[in-house]
Design an enzyme around this catalytic site. Structure first.
Site, PDB file in Angstrom:
ATOM      1  N   LYS A  35     -12.201   4.160   1.874  1.00 42.45           N
ATOM      2  CA  LYS A  35     -10.943   3.406   1.748  1.00 42.45           C
ATOM      3  C   LYS A  35      -9.800   4.192   2.402  1.00 42.45           C
ATOM      4  CE  LYS A  35     -10.167   5.390  -2.844  1.00 42.45           C
ATOM      5  NZ  LYS A  35     -10.231   5.150  -4.295  1.00 42.45           N
ATOM      6  N   ARG A 131      -6.449   1.296 -16.446  1.00 47.65           N
ATOM      7  CA  ARG A 131      -5.831   0.817 -15.218  1.00 47.65           C
ATOM      8  C   ARG A 131      -6.450  -0.534 -14.873  1.00 47.65           C
ATOM      9  NH1 ARG A 131      -6.412   4.819 -10.124  1.00 47.65           N
ATOM     10  NH2 ARG A 131      -8.457   3.830 -10.204  1.00 47.65           N
ATOM     11  N   TYR A 257      18.108  21.331   8.821  1.00 46.69           N
ATOM     12  CA  TYR A 257      18.983  20.445   8.040  1.00 46.69           C
ATOM     13  C   TYR A 257      19.323  21.051   6.680  1.00 46.69           C
ATOM     14  CZ  TYR A 257      18.137  16.542  11.238  1.00 46.69           C
ATOM     15  OH  TYR A 257      18.082  15.729  12.325  1.00 46.69           O
ATOM     16  N   MET A 305      11.979  15.131  10.781  1.00 45.01           N
ATOM     17  CA  MET A 305      11.111  13.993  11.099  1.00 45.01           C
ATOM     18  C   MET A 305      10.032  14.359  12.122  1.00 45.01           C
ATOM     19  SD  MET A 305      12.114  10.232  12.547  1.00 45.01           S
ATOM     20  CE  MET A 305      13.074   9.713  11.152  1.00 45.01           C
TER      21      MET A 305
HETATM   22  C1  LIG Z   1     -11.266   6.094  -4.690  1.00 44.44           C
HETATM   23  C2  LIG Z   1     -12.334   5.830  -5.673  1.00 44.44           C
HETATM   24  C3  LIG Z   1     -13.440   6.680  -5.762  1.00 44.44           C
HETATM   25  C4  LIG Z   1     -13.544   7.982  -5.005  1.00 44.44           C
HETATM   26  O1  LIG Z   1     -12.809   8.967  -5.708  1.00 44.44           O
HETATM   27  P1  LIG Z   1     -12.775  10.494  -5.218  1.00 44.44           P
HETATM   28  O2  LIG Z   1     -11.974  11.190  -6.263  1.00 44.44           O
HETATM   29  O3  LIG Z   1     -12.069  10.477  -3.900  1.00 44.44           O
HETATM   30  O4  LIG Z   1     -14.170  10.929  -5.110  1.00 44.44           O
HETATM   31  C5  LIG Z   1     -14.450   6.324  -6.630  1.00 44.44           C
HETATM   32  N1  LIG Z   1     -14.385   5.201  -7.374  1.00 44.44           N
HETATM   33  C6  LIG Z   1     -13.318   4.375  -7.326  1.00 44.44           C
HETATM   34  C7  LIG Z   1     -13.303   3.161  -8.179  1.00 44.44           C
HETATM   35  C8  LIG Z   1     -12.263   4.657  -6.486  1.00 44.44           C
HETATM   36  O5  LIG Z   1     -11.210   3.842  -6.450  1.00 44.44           O
END
Ligand SMILES: *Cc1c(COP(=O)(O)O)cnc(C)c1O
Length: 361
Positions: A35, A131, A257, A305
């Site tokens: 992802k 969550r 800055y 930046m």
């Molecule tokens: C992002 C995610 C993972 C991977 O988590 P890591 O800590 O990067 O290994 C696993 N399961 C779910 C549901 C996630 O959203």
């Protein structure tokens, strides 16, 4: 000449990290979490490189999954948050995606839909992260409802851990989260998935049918305290650039800055083509470590930046063109993140499109 800021991605290291992740549960299966553009590493290239080894990939949403199909990936791709609207279901079925289902509305939409091909569904249960997911009390009914849908061919039960990285953190511990799962789901006939990277590396009780490593594939240790397993991870991203100017400043003069850095001694300043618009965090504190031609020195002054400034006083050989490494194989992203009030995940995913990715196969 091109601007020297680049993120070099070592695909061999990602592959080695995937093999390491897979080795923890040899009887189980390991999907590759790609992802957020493979945590900033480039999802298409990473997935193509892992296609020989990983049977399944996971992303956050259908847009990310479709981008992988476009890149030629043929494996199933799990949508970790499921679908956001019912209209996605048809595409999910057609493309061979797998979807999470984490709340009743999604279950109802799925029940009402007519799909060309049956789906694999991951039923998410909330065991203490609070969550997403069905409560443990609702979960058995949801599971049975899914099994009874003619267009659902497989159900995997998933839960996500809040504190796999830090056993001393307040809040739900891994054993208490695992204990929240109804007995029903411990039947070996039911496919279960609990472990993210931190759990794979440190929580053997969380290893089940399916493991879901993300950050460890990219070689960063998610544990509060590294262990012998995490020490075998190989960092995959090296963020680097070059010194583009140098100058001396006198005691009392400031740099950058807001004049955050004021020289206490005669200081040789190196200006580097890397800034917060590249994803180097503006939060980086005075003293954040940096490598120049492989030697450690530190950030001075605020990150701007497009540029930032380093202390080159003790590196007389460093000059315009010297290579600067911000994190990578020789400087851990975790160490840098600690100076930026954040985590390596955030550093990696923050590297912007302005920074070209180059790949080592
Ligand atoms: C992002 C995610 C993972 C991977 O988590 P890591 O800590 O990067 O290994 C696993 N399961 C779910 C549901 C996630 O959203």
């Amino acid at each position: 000449m091109a601007r020297p800021a680049v993120a070099e991605i070592n695909l061999k290291n990602i592959q080695a990290n995937f093999k390491l992740a897979s080795s923890f549960a040899p009887a189980g299966k390991t999907l590759a979490v790609v992802k957020a553009n493979a945590y900033g590493h480039g999802a298409a290239r990473v997935a193509q490189h892992l296609a020989q080894d990983a049977e399944v990939f996971a992303v956050a949403c259908i847009e990310e999954a479709l981008a992988l199909r476009k890149a030629g990936l043929q494996q199933p791709i799990l949508l970790l948050e499921g679908f956001f609207e019912a209209a996605e279901l048809e595409v999910i079925a057609q493309e061979g995606f797998w979807t999470a289902v984490h709340r009743q509305e999604q279950l109802d939409q799925l029940a009402r839909s007519v799909l060309a091909k049956p789906l694999c569904v991951w039923l998410k249960i909330d065991t203490g992260m609070h969550r997403l997911g069905f409560s443990p009390e609702q979960a058995i009914k949801a599971y049975n409802d899914l099994l009874n849908m003619p267009h659902v061919k497989q159900v995997v039960v998933m839960s996500h851990l809040a504190n796999a990285d830090d056993s001393l953190a307040p809040g739900a511990s891994v054993p208490s989260q695992v204990a929240q799962l109804p007995e029903f789901f411990l039947n070996p006939g039911i496919e279960l998935s609990i472990a993210n990277s931190a759990a794979i590396l440190s929580q053997p009780t969380a290893l089940r049918h399916w493991q879901r490593p993300g950050i460890m594939l990219y070689g960063s240790c998610p544990l509060a305290i590294a262990n012998q397993h995490s020490n075998r991870l190989r960092p995959a991203m090296t963020l680097k650039s070059q010194v583009i100017a140098t100058r001396w400043v006198e005691p009392g003069e400031s740099v950058g800055y807001g004049g955050r850095f004021v020289a206490e001694r005669r200081t040789r300043v190196g200006t580097v083509a890397m800034g917060y618009a590249d994803g180097y965090p503006r939060q980086a504190a005075e003293g954040t470590p940096v490598l120049v031609d492989g030697q450690r020195t530190q950030l001075i002054g605020r990150v701007s930046m497009d540029m930032l400034t380093l202390d080159l006083t003790n590196l007389p050989d460093a000059d315009v063109g010297s290579e600067v490494e911000f994190w990578g194989e020789k400087l851990s992203a975790n160490e840098v993140a600690a100076h930026c009030d954040t985590i390596a995940y955030h550093l990696f995913t923050g590297v912007t499109d302005r920074v070209p990715r180059t790949y080592i196969e």
